[in-house]
Structure formats: C-alpha cells, structure tokens
Design a protein around this motif. Structure first.
Motif, PDB file in Angstrom:
ATOM      1  N   UNK A  13       0.816  -1.226   0.000  1.00  0.00           N
ATOM      2  CA  UNK A  13       0.000   0.000   0.000  1.00  0.00           C
ATOM      3  C   UNK A  13       0.847   1.274   0.000  1.00  0.00           C
ATOM      4  N   UNK A  14       2.132   1.155   0.268  1.00  0.00           N
ATOM      5  CA  UNK A  14       3.033   2.319   0.268  1.00  0.00           C
ATOM      6  C   UNK A  14       3.650   2.589  -1.097  1.00  0.00           C
ATOM      7  N   UNK A  15       3.610   1.619  -1.995  1.00  0.00           N
ATOM      8  CA  UNK A  15       4.248   1.756  -3.309  1.00  0.00           C
ATOM      9  C   UNK A  15       3.442   2.716  -4.172  1.00  0.00           C
ATOM     10  N   UNK A  16       4.137   3.715  -4.702  1.00  0.00           N
ATOM     11  CA  UNK A  16       3.499   4.690  -5.595  1.00  0.00           C
ATOM     12  C   UNK A  16       3.728   4.311  -7.058  1.00  0.00           C
ATOM     13  N   UNK A  17       4.969   3.968  -7.404  1.00  0.00           N
ATOM     14  CA  UNK A  17       5.285   3.590  -8.783  1.00  0.00           C
ATOM     15  C   UNK A  17       6.602   2.811  -8.788  1.00  0.00           C
ATOM     16  N   UNK A  18       6.715   1.894  -9.740  1.00  0.00           N
ATOM     17  CA  UNK A  18       7.972   1.180  -9.972  1.00  0.00           C
ATOM     18  C   UNK A  18       8.357   1.475 -11.416  1.00  0.00           C
ATOM     19  N   UNK A  19       9.575   1.996 -11.589  1.00  0.00           N
ATOM     20  CA  UNK A  19      10.007   2.414 -12.910  1.00  0.00           C
ATOM     21  C   UNK A  19      11.509   2.151 -13.070  1.00  0.00           C
ATOM     22  N   UNK A  20      12.003   2.348 -14.263  1.00  0.00           N
ATOM     23  CA  UNK A  20      13.443   2.269 -14.490  1.00  0.00           C
ATOM     24  C   UNK A  20      13.971   3.672 -14.737  1.00  0.00           C
ATOM     25  N   UNK A  21      15.205   3.886 -14.330  1.00  0.00           N
ATOM     26  CA  UNK A  21      15.847   5.192 -14.479  1.00  0.00           C
ATOM     27  C   UNK A  21      17.291   5.005 -14.924  1.00  0.00           C
TER      28      UNK A  21
ATOM     29  N   UNK B  97       8.913  -6.365 -13.337  1.00  0.00           N
ATOM     30  CA  UNK B  97       8.603  -5.497 -12.199  1.00  0.00           C
ATOM     31  C   UNK B  97       7.691  -4.352 -12.610  1.00  0.00           C
ATOM     32  N   UNK B  98       7.984  -3.710 -13.724  1.00  0.00           N
ATOM     33  CA  UNK B  98       7.155  -2.582 -14.149  1.00  0.00           C
ATOM     34  C   UNK B  98       5.806  -3.072 -14.664  1.00  0.00           C
TER      35      UNK B  98
ATOM     36  N   UNK C 184      19.019   1.587 -16.368  1.00  0.00           N
ATOM     37  CA  UNK C 184      19.979   0.752 -15.646  1.00  0.00           C
ATOM     38  C   UNK C 184      19.613   0.472 -14.200  1.00  0.00           C
ATOM     39  N   UNK C 185      18.673   1.256 -13.638  1.00  0.00           N
ATOM     40  CA  UNK C 185      18.305   1.097 -12.233  1.00  0.00           C
ATOM     41  C   UNK C 185      16.797   0.921 -12.123  1.00  0.00           C
ATOM     42  N   UNK C 186      16.380  -0.061 -11.340  1.00  0.00           N
ATOM     43  CA  UNK C 186      14.969  -0.238 -11.020  1.00  0.00           C
ATOM     44  C   UNK C 186      14.693   0.627  -9.792  1.00  0.00           C
TER      45      UNK C 186
ATOM     46  N   UNK D  82      20.036  -2.069  -8.704  1.00  0.00           N
ATOM     47  CA  UNK D  82      20.654  -2.386  -9.998  1.00  0.00           C
ATOM     48  C   UNK D  82      20.807  -3.894 -10.064  1.00  0.00           C
ATOM     49  N   UNK D  83      19.950  -4.531 -10.823  1.00  0.00           N
ATOM     50  CA  UNK D  83      19.953  -5.984 -10.913  1.00  0.00           C
ATOM     51  C   UNK D  83      21.122  -6.525 -11.702  1.00  0.00           C
TER      52      UNK D  83
END
Length: 166
Positions: free
Chosen positions: A106-114, A155-156, A126-128, A145-146
């Motif tokens: 419930x705390x997660x707002x967004x998962x993205x790559x940068x 993940x996204x 390169x970074x999740x 960084x996986x």
C-alpha cells in the motif's frame, strides 16, 4: 627534510577532509531524521511470492523527487549487495551486511526504471526505482541495480497490472 614536512602536511589535510565529510554525513542524517522516521518492519508472514528473488546492488534511497538527495539516516545511505523479491503484501530488499528494507504494497506509488539514482549513473534504464511512502508521509525512491536487467519489465508490468486491478 622538506619531503617529510610536505608528506605530513598532505596527510594532515587528507585527515581533515575525511573528518569534514564524516561530519557532513552525520549532519545530513540529523536533518533527515524527522522526515524519515521509523521504517516498516518486515512481517513474520510475507504471503504469496509474485516475483522470485533477483540478485544485484542496492544503490541507495533518495528523498523524492530528487535523484541525488541521498538518505543518510541509519544504514539506508550505504550501498550493499542484495536480493529483491516481490510478495502480494509488498517488496522485500534483503541487503547483505545491512538491515532489510520492507516496502508494504500500500506504500508503493510507482515502480520504474531510471538512468541513475543516489549519485550512481548508468546506461538507460539501468536502475529499477521504487517510489514509496514512509509511515512518516515522506516519499522516497529506492534503487536496485539488478545483475540481470531482463527482470525489469516484469517489475514494471506487475506495477501496471496492480494499478489496473485497483
């Protein structure tokens, strides 16, 4: 004799610079303490695993939206090898040599790559990065960084699927 004096002078300068950096880091942690507060505790029962653990490097956490304002509270500012996995109830980032980070669903707002986070810059995507809200109300970006970057779309995609279900 001049060489010894010069060497001792440079050594003294180096010690002073290291002490100033250490003092600055502690000052940053003190200033951020109220904004960060207490981190969520890893629950005893994590529930169903949605994404298998992936190895990589915990890059750090920053105060959102700045990708360079590194969190210095506790051990959140230190990079560590880690394993990232997702459960129905949240995301677990187990760091070697540091405390685990639990990010409730419930705390997660967004998962993205940068391209980068916390002063670490890499190639495109390169970074999740997981943006989430702490119990104190402050939003932070946590970077991973996986070792295997082919897991990032999973993940996204999971994030997009979760938003569609809400």
């Amino acid at each position: 004799m001049d060489r010894i004096v010069l060497t001792v002078g440079f050594l003294a300068l180096w010690v002073v610079l290291v002490l100033l950096m250490w003092k600055g880091w502690r000052g940053r942690a003190r200033r951020q303490q109220d904004a960060i507060g207490e981190l969520p505790v890893v629950p005893a029962e994590l529930g169903e695993r949605l994404i298998e653990p992936s190895t990589g490097l915990y890059v750090g956490s920053t105060l959102a939206p700045s990708w360079q304002d590194r969190v210095a509270v506790g051990d959140l500012g230190f990079r560590a090898s880690s394993e990232l996995s997702r459960y129905r109830t949240g995301v677990l980032l187990e760091r070697h040599g540091a405390s685990p980070i639990w990010i409730p669903e419930e705390s997660i707002r967004v998962i993205r790559t940068e391209r980068g986070l916390a002063g670490k810059v890499m190639t495109k995507d390169g970074v999740l990065v997981i943006r989430w809200q702490l119990p104190s109300g402050t939003e932070v970006d946590t970077g991973f960084r996986g070792d295997d970057k082919s897991i990032y779309p999973q993940w996204t995609r999971e994030q997009t699927r979760d938003e569609n279900e809400k």
